[in-house]
Structure formats: structure tokens, C-alpha cells
Design a protein around this motif. Structure first.
Motif, PDB file in Angstrom:
ATOM      1  N   SER A   1       9.581  16.116  -5.121  1.00 40.65           N
ATOM      2  CA  SER A   1      10.093  15.083  -4.213  1.00 40.65           C
ATOM      3  C   SER A   1      10.462  15.621  -2.841  1.00 40.65           C
ATOM      4  O   SER A   1      10.324  14.924  -1.838  1.00 40.65           O
ATOM      5  N   ALA A   2      10.916  16.863  -2.762  1.00 38.67           N
ATOM      6  CA  ALA A   2      11.317  17.444  -1.475  1.00 38.67           C
ATOM      7  C   ALA A   2      10.157  17.504  -0.488  1.00 38.67           C
ATOM      8  O   ALA A   2      10.385  17.540   0.722  1.00 38.67           O
ATOM      9  N   TYR A   3       8.927  17.481  -0.972  1.00 38.37           N
ATOM     10  CA  TYR A   3       7.758  17.588  -0.085  1.00 38.37           C
ATOM     11  C   TYR A   3       7.394  16.263   0.588  1.00 38.37           C
ATOM     12  O   TYR A   3       6.507  16.226   1.430  1.00 38.37           O
ATOM     13  N   ILE A   4       8.068  15.191   0.222  1.00 39.87           N
ATOM     14  CA  ILE A   4       7.701  13.897   0.804  1.00 39.87           C
ATOM     15  C   ILE A   4       7.839  13.900   2.323  1.00 39.87           C
ATOM     16  O   ILE A   4       7.145  13.164   3.014  1.00 39.87           O
ATOM     17  N   ILE A   5       8.695  14.751   2.841  1.00 40.54           N
ATOM     18  CA  ILE A   5       8.874  14.819   4.290  1.00 40.54           C
ATOM     19  C   ILE A   5       7.561  15.169   4.986  1.00 40.54           C
ATOM     20  O   ILE A   5       7.281  14.676   6.077  1.00 40.54           O
ATOM     21  N   TYR A   6       6.710  15.977   4.357  1.00 41.28           N
ATOM     22  CA  TYR A   6       5.425  16.349   4.963  1.00 41.28           C
ATOM     23  C   TYR A   6       4.477  15.153   5.017  1.00 41.28           C
ATOM     24  O   TYR A   6       3.744  14.977   5.979  1.00 41.28           O
ATOM     25  N   THR A   7       4.525  14.340   3.993  1.00 40.66           N
ATOM     26  CA  THR A   7       3.733  13.113   3.992  1.00 40.66           C
ATOM     27  C   THR A   7       4.246  12.170   5.078  1.00 40.66           C
ATOM     28  O   THR A   7       3.465  11.618   5.852  1.00 40.66           O
ATOM     29  N   CYS A   8       5.548  12.013   5.152  1.00 37.98           N
ATOM     30  CA  CYS A   8       6.143  11.117   6.160  1.00 37.98           C
ATOM     31  C   CYS A   8       5.863  11.593   7.580  1.00 37.98           C
ATOM     32  O   CYS A   8       5.506  10.798   8.444  1.00 37.98           O
ATOM     33  N   LEU A   9       6.031  12.887   7.819  1.00 39.69           N
ATOM     34  CA  LEU A   9       5.802  13.413   9.164  1.00 39.69           C
ATOM     35  C   LEU A   9       4.366  13.219   9.619  1.00 39.69           C
ATOM     36  O   LEU A   9       4.103  12.788  10.730  1.00 39.69           O
ATOM     37  N   LEU A  10       3.423  13.517   8.735  1.00 39.22           N
ATOM     38  CA  LEU A  10       2.023  13.364   9.116  1.00 39.22           C
ATOM     39  C   LEU A  10       1.689  11.887   9.281  1.00 39.22           C
ATOM     40  O   LEU A  10       1.027  11.501  10.218  1.00 39.22           O
ATOM     41  N   TYR A  11       2.192  11.072   8.373  1.00 32.88           N
ATOM     42  CA  TYR A  11       1.931   9.637   8.462  1.00 32.88           C
ATOM     43  C   TYR A  11       2.438   9.094   9.789  1.00 32.88           C
ATOM     44  O   TYR A  11       1.710   8.397  10.501  1.00 32.88           O
ATOM     45  N   GLU A  44       5.019   7.781  -0.985  1.00 28.99           N
ATOM     46  CA  GLU A  44       5.392   8.253  -2.319  1.00 28.99           C
ATOM     47  C   GLU A  44       4.970   9.694  -2.523  1.00 28.99           C
ATOM     48  O   GLU A  44       4.175  10.239  -1.754  1.00 28.99           O
ATOM     49  N   THR A  45       5.486  10.300  -3.593  1.00 33.72           N
ATOM     50  CA  THR A  45       5.159  11.704  -3.876  1.00 33.72           C
ATOM     51  C   THR A  45       4.041  11.856  -4.899  1.00 33.72           C
ATOM     52  O   THR A  45       3.251  12.774  -4.802  1.00 33.72           O
ATOM     53  N   ASP A  46       3.984  11.026  -5.920  1.00 34.62           N
ATOM     54  CA  ASP A  46       3.121  11.189  -7.083  1.00 34.62           C
ATOM     55  C   ASP A  46       3.369  12.528  -7.767  1.00 34.62           C
ATOM     56  O   ASP A  46       2.457  13.174  -8.257  1.00 34.62           O
ATOM     57  N   CYS A  47       4.599  12.932  -7.784  1.00 34.25           N
ATOM     58  CA  CYS A  47       5.018  14.170  -8.428  1.00 34.25           C
ATOM     59  C   CYS A  47       4.538  14.201  -9.874  1.00 34.25           C
ATOM     60  O   CYS A  47       4.650  13.175 -10.547  1.00 34.25           O
ATOM     61  N   PRO A  48       3.966  15.225 -10.405  1.00 36.21           N
ATOM     62  CA  PRO A  48       3.736  16.562  -9.850  1.00 36.21           C
ATOM     63  C   PRO A  48       2.344  16.729  -9.211  1.00 36.21           C
ATOM     64  O   PRO A  48       1.905  17.847  -8.972  1.00 36.21           O
ATOM     65  N   TYR A  49       1.655  15.626  -8.936  1.00 40.23           N
ATOM     66  CA  TYR A  49       0.284  15.691  -8.434  1.00 40.23           C
ATOM     67  C   TYR A  49       0.220  15.454  -6.919  1.00 40.23           C
ATOM     68  O   TYR A  49       1.208  15.115  -6.291  1.00 40.23           O
ATOM     69  N   ILE A  50      -0.965  15.578  -6.372  1.00 41.34           N
ATOM     70  CA  ILE A  50      -1.295  15.289  -4.972  1.00 41.34           C
ATOM     71  C   ILE A  50      -0.258  15.886  -4.012  1.00 41.34           C
ATOM     72  O   ILE A  50       0.352  15.218  -3.196  1.00 41.34           O
ATOM     73  N   THR A  51      -0.081  17.172  -4.139  1.00 36.36           N
ATOM     74  CA  THR A  51       0.865  17.908  -3.304  1.00 36.36           C
ATOM     75  C   THR A  51       0.372  17.953  -1.867  1.00 36.36           C
ATOM     76  O   THR A  51      -0.774  18.303  -1.601  1.00 36.36           O
ATOM     77  N   PRO A  52       1.240  17.615  -0.904  1.00 39.75           N
ATOM     78  CA  PRO A  52       0.808  17.626   0.495  1.00 39.75           C
ATOM     79  C   PRO A  52       0.616  19.044   1.037  1.00 39.75           C
ATOM     80  O   PRO A  52       1.201  20.005   0.522  1.00 39.75           O
ATOM     81  N   HIS A  53      -0.198  19.122   2.074  1.00 39.51           N
ATOM     82  CA  HIS A  53      -0.332  20.364   2.821  1.00 39.51           C
ATOM     83  C   HIS A  53       1.018  20.622   3.486  1.00 39.51           C
ATOM     84  O   HIS A  53       1.651  19.662   3.936  1.00 39.51           O
ATOM     85  N   PRO A  54       1.583  21.777   3.529  1.00 42.02           N
ATOM     86  CA  PRO A  54       1.006  23.090   3.297  1.00 42.02           C
ATOM     87  C   PRO A  54       1.210  23.634   1.885  1.00 42.02           C
ATOM     88  O   PRO A  54       1.016  24.821   1.649  1.00 42.02           O
ATOM     89  N   PHE A  55       1.588  22.782   0.921  1.00 39.35           N
ATOM     90  CA  PHE A  55       1.870  23.247  -0.437  1.00 39.35           C
ATOM     91  C   PHE A  55       0.756  22.886  -1.420  1.00 39.35           C
ATOM     92  O   PHE A  55       0.938  23.024  -2.621  1.00 39.35           O
ATOM     93  N   ILE A  90       0.866  -1.175   0.000  1.00 35.49           N
ATOM     94  CA  ILE A  90       0.000   0.000   0.000  1.00 35.49           C
ATOM     95  C   ILE A  90       0.904   1.226   0.000  1.00 35.49           C
ATOM     96  O   ILE A  90       1.723   1.394   0.912  1.00 35.49           O
ATOM     97  N   ALA A  91       0.768   2.087  -1.000  1.00 38.57           N
ATOM     98  CA  ALA A  91       1.575   3.305  -1.090  1.00 38.57           C
ATOM     99  C   ALA A  91       0.706   4.520  -0.745  1.00 38.57           C
ATOM    100  O   ALA A  91      -0.390   4.667  -1.274  1.00 38.57           O
ATOM    101  N   ILE A  92       1.225   5.347   0.143  1.00 37.44           N
ATOM    102  CA  ILE A  92       0.501   6.516   0.626  1.00 37.44           C
ATOM    103  C   ILE A  92       1.177   7.772   0.083  1.00 37.44           C
ATOM    104  O   ILE A  92       2.399   7.931   0.198  1.00 37.44           O
ATOM    105  N   GLY A  93       0.369   8.670  -0.485  1.00 36.67           N
ATOM    106  CA  GLY A  93       0.882   9.923  -1.017  1.00 36.67           C
ATOM    107  C   GLY A  93       0.435  11.116  -0.196  1.00 36.67           C
ATOM    108  O   GLY A  93      -0.067  10.974   0.924  1.00 36.67           O
ATOM    109  N   GLY A  94       0.584  12.281  -0.776  1.00 36.79           N
ATOM    110  CA  GLY A  94       0.301  13.529  -0.095  1.00 36.79           C
ATOM    111  C   GLY A  94      -1.127  13.708   0.383  1.00 36.79           C
ATOM    112  O   GLY A  94      -1.398  14.544   1.245  1.00 36.79           O
ATOM    113  N   ALA A  95      -2.059  12.917  -0.126  1.00 35.06           N
ATOM    114  CA  ALA A  95      -3.462  13.049   0.287  1.00 35.06           C
ATOM    115  C   ALA A  95      -3.649  12.804   1.780  1.00 35.06           C
ATOM    116  O   ALA A  95      -4.615  13.301   2.366  1.00 35.06           O
TER     117      ALA A  95
END
Length: 195
Positions: A178-188, A160-171, A131-136
């Protein structure tokens, strides 16, 4: 269209890539598209098949009568070539589960940008799939994805990032990177720990 997609892929290939026919590209010519995909796989270093799958989200999208056989044929290609599979599925969970059942513990499959239920995630995991989790997961309305993350075996979880789609909050609303994956990881990790 498939030729243009494959030519585009060829231009950006360096060492290896994934390749497949997305359900949005399903057409009455899917058998010809499969031939083109096979030829591409024969002549390039492809290390995964995907994104492939089913997408019933849009009423004016490709018909299920083309998506389903296209998905099944690509799964057979993956099995024959022993390639991992990246699955795109949206609003098609029951059909996706049925199509994947024969491949349980035979192929490595990733349910890309998972948005299904916890119960469905458990069914895929029983089959040995990931199961892969993205910015959603960072969206306010992502309660079910957070429930999935808090209740499944982490050995079957990917981020995962799903770059250039499903941009995590706060972006959210901007192009994902790819640099935004940290927001997905932190929230997860914080949500999973809270549950």
C-alpha cells in the motif's frame, strides 16, 4: 476450491469484507459455487461483491461458457443485495460491457485495475461506473492508460494498489504494498496535467 477460498476469507474478516468468485475459479460447478457464495453472504458482513468478472487472457483458463453465467449470476446477487461490485476484466471488454449494460445506474461498479481503451472507459462512465487505475500506469508501455487518465472525468477515477500485484515503477518486480500507491498517484497526476 470455493469452500477453501471462503473459509480463508472467514479467517481474516474483522468488520467487513468483499467476497465473490473470481473468473479464474469458474468451473462446471458454478451453480453450486453460487449457492456457497450466497450462504457466505448470508452469514458475514460483506460490503461489496468482488472481484468478479471475465478473464480471457489465458488459453488454458476457465472456459467462457462457465465464466459468463457465473458473472451474470453474481451481478444479479449484487443487485438483489444492493452491493457495490468490483469488476475484474482482462481481454474481455466487449462481453463485460454487454453484461454490465442492464446494471447501468443501478449498481456502483468499479472497473478494477483498468487496462481498456479510452472509448471503453467512456462507455462505462456513461453507465455510472468507476475506473480504477493501478501501478501499471507507471510502466513504460502504459500509453493507453495514461490517455484514459488524461481524458476522463476525475469524479469517476479511483487509484488502487492491487497489492501484492502490479507493483509500480521503481519497485516493479517486487511485492506490491500500500505504501507504493504514492508512485501511482504522482505519475497519474503529473501525466494527466501534462496532457
Amino acid at each position: 476450491e470455493i469452500c477453501a477460498c471462503l473459509v480463508g476469507s472467514e479467517m481474516c474478516i474483522r468488520d467487513s469484507c468483499s467476497a465473490g468468485i473470481h473468473p479464474d475459479q469458474a468451473s462446471p460447478n458454478y451453480l453450486k459455487d453460487i449457492e456457497l457464495l450466497e450462504a457466505f453472504l448470508d452469514s458475514h458482513k460483506v460490503n461489496a461483491l468482488g472481484e468478479i468478472g471475465l478473464d480471457y487472457h489465458y488459453d488454458d483458463g476457465p472456459l467462457r461458457e462457465y465464466q459468463i453465467p457465473l458473472f451474470k449470476l453474481q451481478m444479479e446477487i449484487a443487485l438483489k443485495r444492493n452491493l457495490p461490485v468490483i469488476i475484474h476484466t482482462r481481454d474481455a471488454w466487449a462481453d463485460t460491457l454487454e453484461i454490465l449494460k442492464p446494471y447501468a445506474h443501478k449498481l456502483n461498479c468499479i472497473l478494477h485495475c483498468y487496462s481498456g481503451s479510452l472509448e471503453m472507459a467512456r462507455e462505462f462512465i456513461k453507465m455510472g461506473f468507476y475506473i480504477a487505475i493501478g501501478g501499471a500506469i507507471t510502466f513504460k508501455n502504459s500509453k493507453e492508460i495514461k490517455r484514459v487518465c488524461a481524458n476522463i472525468d476525475l469524479n469517476y477515477m479511483l487509484v488502487e494498489t492491487d497489492c501484492p500485484y502490479i507493483t509500480p515503477h521503481p519497485f516493479r518486480g517486487k511485492r506490491n504494498e500500500s505504501a507504493y500507491i504514492i508512485y501511482t498517484c504522482l505519475l497519474y497526476t503529473s501525466d494527466a496535467a501534462d496532457e
